[in-house]
Design a protein around this motif. Structure first.
Motif, PDB file in Angstrom:
ATOM      1  N   PRO A   5       0.692  -1.079   0.328  1.00  0.00           N
ATOM      2  CA  PRO A   5      -0.178  -0.465   0.259  1.00  0.00           C
ATOM      3  C   PRO A   5       0.720   1.111  -0.246  1.00  0.00           C
ATOM      4  O   PRO A   5       1.738   1.533   0.653  1.00  0.00           O
ATOM      5  N   ARG A   6       0.502   2.303  -0.456  1.00  0.00           N
ATOM      6  CA  ARG A   6       1.349   3.410  -1.044  1.00  0.00           C
ATOM      7  C   ARG A   6       2.876   3.402  -1.147  1.00  0.00           C
ATOM      8  O   ARG A   6       3.558   4.362  -0.556  1.00  0.00           O
ATOM      9  N   SER A  43      -0.705   2.388   8.770  1.00  0.00           N
ATOM     10  CA  SER A  43      -1.762   3.002   8.199  1.00  0.00           C
ATOM     11  C   SER A  43      -1.825   2.507   7.167  1.00  0.00           C
ATOM     12  O   SER A  43      -1.922   2.066   6.674  1.00  0.00           O
ATOM     13  N   GLY A  44      -3.530   2.968   7.498  1.00  0.00           N
ATOM     14  CA  GLY A  44      -4.491   2.722   6.117  1.00  0.00           C
ATOM     15  C   GLY A  44      -5.001   1.149   6.558  1.00  0.00           C
ATOM     16  O   GLY A  44      -5.211   0.733   5.472  1.00  0.00           O
ATOM     17  N   ILE A  45      -4.854   0.237   6.982  1.00  0.00           N
ATOM     18  CA  ILE A  45      -5.517  -1.209   7.479  1.00  0.00           C
ATOM     19  C   ILE A  45      -6.460  -1.407   8.668  1.00  0.00           C
ATOM     20  O   ILE A  45      -5.451  -1.183   9.770  1.00  0.00           O
ATOM     21  N   LYS A 140      -8.641  -5.372  -0.725  1.00  0.00           N
ATOM     22  CA  LYS A 140      -7.977  -4.701  -0.462  1.00  0.00           C
ATOM     23  C   LYS A 140      -9.458  -3.799  -0.738  1.00  0.00           C
ATOM     24  O   LYS A 140     -10.486  -4.650  -1.430  1.00  0.00           O
ATOM     25  N   ASP A 145      -7.103   1.041   1.289  1.00  0.00           N
ATOM     26  CA  ASP A 145      -6.830   0.795   2.054  1.00  0.00           C
ATOM     27  C   ASP A 145      -7.168  -0.671   2.157  1.00  0.00           C
ATOM     28  O   ASP A 145      -7.777  -1.258   1.448  1.00  0.00           O
ATOM     29  N   TYR A 146      -6.615  -1.713   2.836  1.00  0.00           N
ATOM     30  CA  TYR A 146      -6.891  -2.793   3.612  1.00  0.00           C
ATOM     31  C   TYR A 146      -7.647  -3.276   5.111  1.00  0.00           C
ATOM     32  O   TYR A 146      -7.097  -2.915   6.120  1.00  0.00           O
TER      33      TYR A 146
END
Length: 378
Positions: A5-6, A43-45, A140, A145-146
């Motif tokens: 991610p990212r 972050s983002g999970i 996903k 995000d996940y």
């Protein structure tokens, strides 16, 4: 296919052919992160309990730089799983220096493929090294995000030694710098006086094989396993005789080369390394045909033609006498796998110095040297 991610850049990894039902884990990117217990800190999970936790993890087909992994999972949620997160870490050494920099854990993010799958990567897998691995399933989301499951149980495994394929790659690199062949006539072994006294008094006048230390390549299949006696054969180019200096002791046992090396023996290539210096070392193994050492080497090491190789040869001349040559530009460390009787040669004190700085006992290979490293760990 792997993704993180990212993360904007990617790193490609070679894949190898395997059965149609088994998919290789191609490492397009690697994310380094820490995790705390069973929770992901990325972050983002987001945590999502509905995703199944991988159960009954199995590791198989382990090599020096790859392994296959599979696990059981709830089939009802299989359609929702888009990715697997694999957390891979070197097993902590309790005796390690606590001030040494800690290895950064590696998280691999793989697209969900049929299991088992192959994880391959020489930049994060080293030979003969203990690892721990845990797995999450992930889904996903539309915003990138996940959603992830809890972490699975932690499984331990150890990577393998170099195979004969990897050793052949080392052999080919060593051939490039071997140089011309110089004639020699004796093998010699330096030790302290007490070593030879003990051989006479307690070992029936014999030098006995001992287990090889951990010097050289980390993936060497003979380190800590093969029993033998180290000898040298290198000569000084200007005299044609063994050097008078040695890092191993002031007393030298010397015997005619034909006592150890002849058509009755087999010759094997075992390692190629350096110790942060310009000198390069090649380890060769001489094993009497049919001996236990010979059987060990046949299964693990590339065999060399006694009469035609770039390191050390044994040829018959027109009179039927054996003639021996060694490579000029390599320091050869020769392991003989059987006991050697001191009556076959002589023991005498050398006139030179004991150069301890040149000792290779438990010496570590320089992992940055482009001359003697291959891309399968160090």
């Amino acid at each position: 296919m792997m993704e993180v991610p990212r993360v904007g850049h990617s790193v490609s990894s070679p894949t190898s052919p395997c059965e149609d039902m088994i998919k290789n884990l191609s490492l397009d990117a690697i994310q380094l992160c820490e995790r705390d217990g069973n929770k992901s800190l990325d972050s983002g999970i987001a945590e999502m309990e509905e995703l199944p936790v991988p159960q009954n993890i199995k590791i198989s087909n382990i090599t020096c730089d790859s392994f296959k992994i599979c696990w059981d999972t709830d089939s009802r949620s299989k359609e929702r799983i888009t990715h697997y997160f694999i957390d891979l870490n070197k097993k902590e050494n309790k005796n390690a220096n606590k001030f040494k920099h800690k290895d950064v854990p590696t998280k691999l993010v793989a697209k969900a493929v049929p299991l088992p799958m192959t994880v391959r990567g020489h930049w994060f897998l080293s030979p003969r090294t203990e690892y721990t691995v845990a797995v999450q399933t992930a889904s996903k989301q539309g915003d990138g995000d996940y959603a992830v499951s809890e972490w699975s149980e932690i499984i331990e495994f150890c990577t393998a030694d170099y195979s004969t394929v990897h050793l052949t790659q080392l052999l080919e690199k060593a051939e490039v710098i071997a140089g011309r062949m110089l004639r020699f006539s004796v093998f010699y072994r330096n030790q302290h006086k007490e070593y030879f006294d003990h051989a006479r008094e307690a070992q029936n006048n014999k030098m006995l094989p001992s287990v090889k230390d951990n010097s050289g390549s980390h993936g060497s299949p003979i380190s800590g396993k093969l029993e033998g006696i180290f000898f040298s054969c290198n000569t000084e180019f200007n005299t044609g005789k063994p050097p008078q200096d040695s890092p191993y002791g002031r007393y030298r046992f010397q015997l005619p080369a034909e006592e150890l090396f002849s058509p009755k023996t087999n010759l094997y290539f075992a390692d190629f390394y350096c110790m942060y210096t310009a000198y390069h070392y090649v380890i060769l193994v001489i094993a009497p045909k049919g001996s236990s050492g010979d059987e060990f080497c046949k299964q693990r090491l590339p065999a060399l033609d006694l009469t035609n190789n770039r390191f050390m040869t044994c040829l018959e001349d027109e009179d039927g006498r054996l003639v021996f040559h060694h490579a000029q530009d390599l320091i050869l460390e020769v392991i003989y796998t059987d006991p050697v009787d001191l009556s076959l040669g002589t023991v005498a004190e050398i006139s030179g110095h004991q150069l301890m700085s040149l000792s290779t006992v438990n010496a570590k290979k320089d992992p940055s040297c482009k001359t003697c490293n291959i891309s399968v760990g160090r």
